[in-house]
Enzyme design. Structure first.
Site, PDB file in Angstrom:
ATOM      1  N   TYR A 318       0.800  -1.229   0.000  1.00 33.02           N
ATOM      2  CA  TYR A 318       0.000   0.000   0.000  1.00 33.02           C
ATOM      3  C   TYR A 318       0.833   1.279   0.000  1.00 33.02           C
ATOM      4  CZ  TYR A 318      -3.509  -3.276   1.916  1.00 33.02           C
ATOM      5  OH  TYR A 318      -4.345  -4.334   2.132  1.00 33.02           O
ATOM      6  N   CYS A 346      14.878 -10.572  -1.433  1.00 33.32           N
ATOM      7  CA  CYS A 346      15.412 -10.263  -2.766  1.00 33.32           C
ATOM      8  C   CYS A 346      14.343  -9.637  -3.652  1.00 33.32           C
ATOM      9  CB  CYS A 346      15.988 -11.522  -3.401  1.00 33.32           C
ATOM     10  SG  CYS A 346      17.468 -12.117  -2.564  1.00 33.32           S
ATOM     11  N   GLU A 347      13.850  -8.497  -3.243  1.00 33.29           N
ATOM     12  CA  GLU A 347      12.872  -7.706  -3.984  1.00 33.29           C
ATOM     13  C   GLU A 347      13.163  -6.233  -3.708  1.00 33.29           C
ATOM     14  OE1 GLU A 347      10.388  -8.881  -5.875  1.00 33.29           O
ATOM     15  OE2 GLU A 347      10.264 -10.992  -5.268  1.00 33.29           O
TER      16      GLU A 347
END
Length: 421
Positions: A318, A346-347
């Protein structure tokens, strides 16, 4: 107000130093305050004290059994949206006549479980659901008490992913068609209409959208009664917001909300149900994490912490703001610097805040994400094979782990290999 305050130079949860909990259970972890949960429930209960009412805690915000047990002991009802939540509510001690079943996709099995286990009402969201519930009730030889969730086409002026009361949203039946739907319910022997349900969204910071919706509900009540329907109950949903940013103006108080409900609906003689979740649980919890590394990047510094988006997904989902504070109280004159606060997943989306000003921090320092008691632990996952983190409940000078951290082996053992491997 909450009960997470600095005392003697360190953040406390009620009378327990947060650092003591961190040493005992490890980081990251969620910590909830019994005093804050209790206070917030009572604020709502007192706000409606002049009307026949029931405050039904929306357990999707935080469904830990300890939190539910506390709510049941305070006399709350509970709003559930799945068979699993219904089972949790019953296990926590809620009587069936205090359980409201909401949600757009109730299954045959969920309906059957609630009808056999006890239910206050089903909040119907569609005509196919209405007809299915009638069939299930007739199979069991019972009559299901129902309200119809009407969609008033009111813009709640909240985040698009948590707005529920506009015509394009998936929730409810258009209010213009409500009379037609109630007329069909009157022909179905397995159903008994007891009221009207409305819920326009979450994290509302203005009373005006509520007022607009409730005026439409009041007019519908009069219309349905004129057509012979016995409307005795109005379920007004939840949605009142909390101050995620301490520097911003606070949303309306429960007392102001209660006064508005009295003004718009008090002369109808209906029992009022409300379903707060975030306002009860949100500021009653923090997420505590440890700084793993301080990394200097190109034109910015990163705090890499041991909590991640799988533990608290709201910022990634959000773009939500959570105030972040050091557990050790900074000196009044301490200089601040901007950090990007990120987790180890890992993002790129595993980012809690960008260029957030904090006092200088180092490896091993503890930080706390405020207002994390709602939609934190309940939305967590084991992405990257990261264990679900502990939940801790504090009462006065005591604390207890109310959900332990699983081991890696316990996570692995849930998988089952087929015979050909």
């Amino acid at each position: 107000m909450d009960h997470f305050l600095y005392r003697d130079g360190t953040l406390h949860a009620e009378d327990v130093p947060v650092a003591d909990i961190a040493r005992a259970v490890g980081t990251p972890f969620y910590c909830y305050s019994t005093a804050t949960l209790t206070r917030h429930f009572k604020l709502f209960d007192e706000a409606l004290s002049g009307m026949d009412h029931l405050v039904c805690y929306a357990m999707k915000a935080n469904s830990n059994q300890a939190v539910l047990k506390l709510m049941a002991g305070l006399g709350a009802g509970v709003d559930v949206v799945s068979g699993g939540e219904y089972a949790r509510a019953r296990a926590a001690g809620f009587d069936g006549d205090k359980i409201v079943f909401s949600g757009v996709g109730k299954t045959h099995e969920e309906m059957r479980a609630a009808l056999t286990g006890g239910i206050r009402q089903f909040n119907l969201e569609s005509e196919p659901e209405m007809r299915r519930l009638n069939k299930v009730a007739l199979e069991l030889g019972v009559v299901a008490p129902v309200t119809v969730r009407v969609n008033p086409d009111v813009d709640a002026k909240t985040h698009e992913k948590i707005a529920t009361g506009k015509s394009e949203n998936k929730f409810g039946i258009p209010i213009a068609r409500a009379a037609e739907v109630y007329a069909e319910i009157a022909t179905l022997p397995g159903l008994k209409a007891v009221g009207i349900d409305v819920h326009i969204g979450s994290q509302l910071t203005d009373l005006e959208p509520f007022r607009q919706a409730y005026r439409k509900v009041a007019a519908l009540t009069a219309e349905l009664r004129a057509q012979g329907h016995d409307i005795i109950r109005l379920d007004l949903g939840g949605g009142l917001g909390i101050p995620y940013e301490r520097s911003n103006e606070a949303p309306p108080l429960p007392l102001e909300y209660g006064q508005m409900v009295q003004e718009e609906l008090g002369d109808l003689g209906c029992e009022i149900e409300i379903e707060p979740g975030r306002l009860i649980a949100g500021n009653a919890g923090i997420l505590v994490s440890e700084v793993t590394y301080v990394k200097s990047g190109e034109g910015r510094d990163f705090l890499i912490v041991d909590a991640a988006m799988n533990d608290l997904v709201r910022p990634a989902m959000y773009s939500a703001h959570h105030d972040i504070v050091p557990v050790v109280e900074p000196a009044a004159a301490a200089e601040q610097q901007p950090y990007d606060i990120v987790g180890p997943v890992c993002e790129t989306g595993d980012t809690f805040a960008k260029q957030r000003n904090l006092t200088q921090l180092a490896e091993g320092d503890l930080i706390a994400f405020r207002s994390a008691g709602a939609y934190g632990a309940v939305m967590a996952s084991e992405y990257n094979s990261r264990p679900l983190i502990p939940e801790v409940l504090v009462k006065d000078d005591q604390f207890a782990v109310i959900r332990p951290r699983p081991t890696y082996q316990e996570m692995i053992d849930r998988d089952v290999l087929p015979v050909w491997l």
